[in-house]
Design an enzyme around this catalytic site. Structure first.
Site, PDB file in Angstrom:
ATOM      1  N   LYS A 280      -7.278  -5.805  -2.073  1.00  0.00           N
ATOM      2  CA  LYS A 280      -6.768  -6.518  -3.242  1.00  0.00           C
ATOM      3  C   LYS A 280      -7.768  -7.586  -3.671  1.00  0.00           C
ATOM      4  O   LYS A 280      -8.531  -8.080  -2.844  1.00  0.00           O
ATOM      5  CB  LYS A 280      -5.441  -7.210  -2.873  1.00  0.00           C
ATOM      6  N   ARG A 354       5.198   2.725   0.494  1.00  0.00           N
ATOM      7  CA  ARG A 354       5.856   4.040   0.468  1.00  0.00           C
ATOM      8  C   ARG A 354       5.506   4.868   1.687  1.00  0.00           C
ATOM      9  O   ARG A 354       6.269   5.739   2.094  1.00  0.00           O
ATOM     10  CB  ARG A 354       5.491   4.754  -0.846  1.00  0.00           C
TER      11      ARG A 354
HETATM   12  N1  BES Z   1       3.090  -5.057  -1.954  1.00  0.00           N
HETATM   13  C1  BES Z   1       2.478  -4.470  -3.088  1.00  0.00           C
HETATM   14  C2  BES Z   1       3.297  -4.628  -4.361  1.00  0.00           C
HETATM   15  C3  BES Z   1       3.280  -5.994  -4.978  1.00  0.00           C
HETATM   16  C4  BES Z   1       2.157  -6.481  -5.612  1.00  0.00           C
HETATM   17  C5  BES Z   1       4.412  -6.756  -4.956  1.00  0.00           C
HETATM   18  C6  BES Z   1       2.169  -7.742  -6.193  1.00  0.00           C
HETATM   19  C7  BES Z   1       4.435  -8.005  -5.556  1.00  0.00           C
HETATM   20  C8  BES Z   1       3.307  -8.505  -6.154  1.00  0.00           C
HETATM   21  C9  BES Z   1       2.280  -2.982  -2.865  1.00  0.00           C
HETATM   22  O1  BES Z   1       1.991  -2.606  -1.567  1.00  0.00           O
HETATM   23  C10 BES Z   1       1.118  -2.575  -3.697  1.00  0.00           C
HETATM   24  O2  BES Z   1       0.047  -3.004  -3.417  1.00  0.00           O
HETATM   25  N2  BES Z   1       1.358  -1.727  -4.696  1.00  0.00           N
HETATM   26  C11 BES Z   1       0.335  -1.292  -5.573  1.00  0.00           C
HETATM   27  C12 BES Z   1       0.525   0.194  -5.816  1.00  0.00           C
HETATM   28  C13 BES Z   1      -0.619   0.839  -6.541  1.00  0.00           C
HETATM   29  C14 BES Z   1      -1.843   0.870  -5.653  1.00  0.00           C
HETATM   30  C15 BES Z   1      -0.207   2.237  -6.925  1.00  0.00           C
HETATM   31  C16 BES Z   1       0.459  -2.083  -6.865  1.00  0.00           C
HETATM   32  O3  BES Z   1       1.579  -2.365  -7.306  1.00  0.00           O
HETATM   33  O4  BES Z   1      -0.579  -2.440  -7.420  1.00  0.00           O
HETATM   34 MN    MN Z   2      -0.104  -2.714  -1.167  1.00  0.00          MN
END
Ligand code: BES
Ligand code: MN
Ligand code: ZN
Length: 499
Positions: A280, A354
Site C-alpha cells: 500500500k 477475501r
Molecule cells: N483492508 C483493505 C480494505 C480497506 C482499505 C479498508 C482502506 C478501509 C480502508 C483490503 O484488504 C484491501 O486492501 N482491499 C483492496 C482490494 C483491491 C486490491 C481489489 C482495496 O480496497 O483497495
Molecule cells: Mn488489503
C-alpha cells in the site's frame, strides 16, 4: 458506571443533578414544568429572559433551585419537540454528558427518557442513553504515560420511568444497554490497539479470556499446522510474509436448544494490512491496524450475548493473520488451493481479506449453520460507494438481508444492500486458476462479495463490508465499535421471534 431506573417526581430527587429537557422555542418538558412549579416559576422566568432557547446544543446548569432536593438542575436543549429522531436523541445525551463532566455532580437523575423520539419507546431510549453515555465517556489512553483523570467522575445514572409498571421493562432495557455498550467498548479497545500489540496471538489470548469469563463460551484455536491439514491454502498464503503465525479462532456460545442450528459470525482479523508484495502507499497506512475490526465486532457481539445469557447458539469464527511483504511472501500471480478445493490466482496480495474469509466460510459448513454473516473491512470501494454512514450489505438470501436492514433501522447502526448479481462473476475470471482474487475496474465491493459467494453456496449468507464504518480518521481517529449494535439487535430480534 452504575445505571438504574426509578419512577418519581424530579423535585423530590435527593441527588447531585437532575437533568430535564427544554424544547425549542422555549418550551418546557413535563419534568421541567414540575420543577418550575415547585420553584415558583424560576425556570419559566429564566426562559423568558432568554437564558435558554431549547435549541439542540443549549444547556443551562442551575444550583440550589428552590424547593428541590437536588444540588443541581441541568436544563438540556433538545430542539423542536416534533423533530427528534434517533440521531438527535444521541446528540442530546452526548451534550448532557459533556455538561455534566464539568459540573462536579457524580450521581444523575435523567428525565431525558420523556423526550419523544420518533417511533421509539422508553426501553429504546433507556438502552440508547446508556450507549450514548458510554460512548461519550470512552477514552483510549492506556498507552499514554500522562493520563487525564476526572477529579469527580460520573458514577451513576438513574433513568426516570412513568410509574412502577415500567420498572421491570426498564431494568431489562438497562441490562441490554449495558451489555451492548460493553460489547462496543471491547470492540473499540481491540480495534484501537496498535498492530505490534494486537497480533493474531493476542486475539487468540483474548478469546481464551472470554472462554474463562463465560461458562457458555468454548474457545478453540487452530494453529498453522492444523490449518494445513484442513487444506486452508488461501488463508495460509496471506500470512506467509509475516513472522507471526496465523490463528483460526472459534468461539462457541451455546445457550440455546441443542438441536437449534447456530448463527455463525465470521470476522476478518487482519491485525495489520500492509498490502503484502502489492504494498500500500504510505499515507494513512497506520489505519490498517483497524483491519481486524470485523473480528473485534464478533468478540463484542458474543460478549454481549453471553452477558445477557440469551437462549441461542452462536458461533464466532475469526481467521487472523498479518499481511506483510517478505522474501517468501505470496507474490502476484501465485496460485493457491482453498479448503473448498477451488484454486485461486492471487493477482493482488492486497486483496487478502477475501482469501482468509473464503477458508473460514468453508470451515463454517461444519457447524450446520442456520445463517452465516461475515463482517469485514474488505474494500476501499465500499467507502467510495457509501461513505461512512451505512455498512455495505450483500446476501444470497433476501429474508436474512431484510432482517439485517431492519436491525440496522432499530439500532441506528445501519447497513445498505448492494446487488449480488451473477452478472458480476465474469470480472473474477482467471486464465490460470478457477477464479482470480480481484475483479478489476468497477464495483469493487460487489466483486469482493461475489468472490466470497463462491464459498457460501451451502447456506444462507450475508456479508457486511464495514470498511467505511469501523473507524473514524482525522482528529478524532478511533474505532467505532460498529457493527456490534446492529448484530446484537439482529440476534435480540431473532430471540424475540423464536420465543
Ligand atoms: N483492508 C483493505 C480494505 C480497506 C482499505 C479498508 C482502506 C478501509 C480502508 C483490503 O484488504 C484491501 O486492501 N482491499 C483492496 C482490494 C483491491 C486490491 C481489489 C482495496 O480496497 O483497495
Ligand atoms: Mn488489503
Ligand atoms: Zn485488508
Amino acid at each position: 458506571m452504575e445505571y438504574t431506573v426509578k419512577s418519581g417526581n424530579p423535585e423530590k430527587q435527593r441527588i447531585g443533578c437532575v437533568v430535564v429537557p427544554v424544547y425549542a422555542s422555549r418550551k418546557l418538558s413535563p419534568s421541567a414544568k414540575i420543577i418550575d412549579k415547585a420553584s415558583n416559576g424560576y425556570i419559566s422566568n429564566l426562559v423568558r429572559r432568554g437564558e435558554i432557547e431549547g435549541d439542540l446544543d443549549n444547556a443551562l446548569l442551575l444550583h440550589n433551585v428552590e424547593n428541590t432536593l437536588c444540588d443541581r438542575v441541568l436544563l438540556i436543549g433538545c430542539g423542536k419537540e416534533k423533530d427528534i429522531d434517533a440521531k438527535t436523541f444521541y446528540k442530546i445525551n452526548t451534550n448532557m454528558v459533556k455538561r455534566l463532566q464539568s459540573s462536579g455532580a457524580t450521581e444523575i437523575a435523567s428525565y431525558l427518557t420523556e423526550v419523544p423520539v420518533k417511533r421509539k419507546d422508553i426501553n429504546w431510549k433507556i438502552q440508547h442513553s446508556i450507549e450514548a453515555i458510554d460512548q461519550s465517556l470512552y477514552q483510549f489512553n492506556q498507552l499514554k504515560s500522562a493520563k487525564k483523570e476526572e477529579r469527580r467522575p460520573l458514577r451513576k445514572f438513574i433513568f426516570s420511568v412513568n410509574g412502577r409498571g415500567q420498572l421491570m421493562q426498564g431494568e431489562q432495557a438497562v441490562r441490554q444497554g449495558m451489555a451492548i455498550a460493553a460489547g462496543i467498548h471491547l470492540a473499540k479497545d481491540l480495534g484501537n490497539l496498535p498492530g505490534n500489540m494486537c497480533t493474531p496471538e493476542y486475539l487468540a489470548a483474548q478469546a481464551m479470556i472470554l472462554d474463562r469469563q463465560h461458562k457458555a463460551i468454548k474457545t478453540t484455536i487452530l494453529e498453522e499446522k492444523d490449518m494445513e491439514k484442513l487444506g486452508m491454502g488461501a488463508l495460509l498464503s496471506v500470512s506467509r510474509g509475516s513472522s507471526l503465525p496465523a490463528k483460526l479462532i472459534t468461539l462457541e456460545y451455546k445457550a440455546g436448544d441443542k438441536k437449534q442450528p447456530p448463527i455463525v459470525l465470521v470476522g476478518k482479523g487482519v491485525t495489520f494490512d500492509s498490502g503484502g508484495i502489492s504494498l500500500k502507499p504510505g499515507a494513512a497506512m497506520d489505519e490498517m491496524k483497524y483491519d481486524m475490526c470485523g473480528a473485534a465486532s464478533v468478540f463484542g457481539v458474543i460478549n454481549a450475548c453471553a452477558e445477557l445469557q440469551l437462549p441461542i447458539n452462536i458461533i464466532g469464527i475469526i481467521p487472523t493473520v498479518e499481511n506483510m511483504p517478505d522474501g517468501i511472501a505470496t507474490k502476484p500471480g501465485d496460485i493457491v488451493t482453498s479448503m473448498s478445493g477451488q484454486t485461486i490466482e492471487i493477482l493482488n496480495t492486497d486483496a487478502e481479506g477475501r482469501l482468509i474469509l473464503c477458508d473460514a466460510l468453508t470451515y463454517a459448513e461444519r457447524f450446520e449453520p442456520d445463517v452465516v454473516i461475515d463482517i469485514a473491512t474488505l474494500t476501499g470501494a465500499c467507502i467510495v460507494a457509501l461513505g461512512a454512514h451505512p455498512a455495505g450489505l450483500l446476501s444470497n438470501h433476501n429474508p436474512l438481508a431484510n432482517d439485517l436492514l431492519s436491525a440496522g433501522q432499530t439500532s441506528g447502526d445501519r447497513c445498505w444492500q448492494l446487488p449480488l448479481w451473477d452478472d458480476y462473476h465474469d470480472q473474477l475470471k482467471s486464465n490460470f486458476a478457477d477464479i482470480a482474487n480481484i475483479g478489476g475496474k468497477g464495483a469493487g465491493t460487489i466483486t469482493a462479495a461475489c468472490f466470497l459467494s463462491n464459498f457460501t453456496k451451502k447456506y444462507h449468507w450475508a456479508h457486511l463490508d464495514i470498511a467505511g464504518v469501523a473507524w473514524k480518521s482525522g482528529d478524532d481517529k478511533g474505532a467505532t465499535g460498529r457493527p456490534v449494535d446492529l448484530l446484537t439487535q439482529y440476534i435480540l430480534d431473532r430471540v424475540a421471534g423464536e420465543s
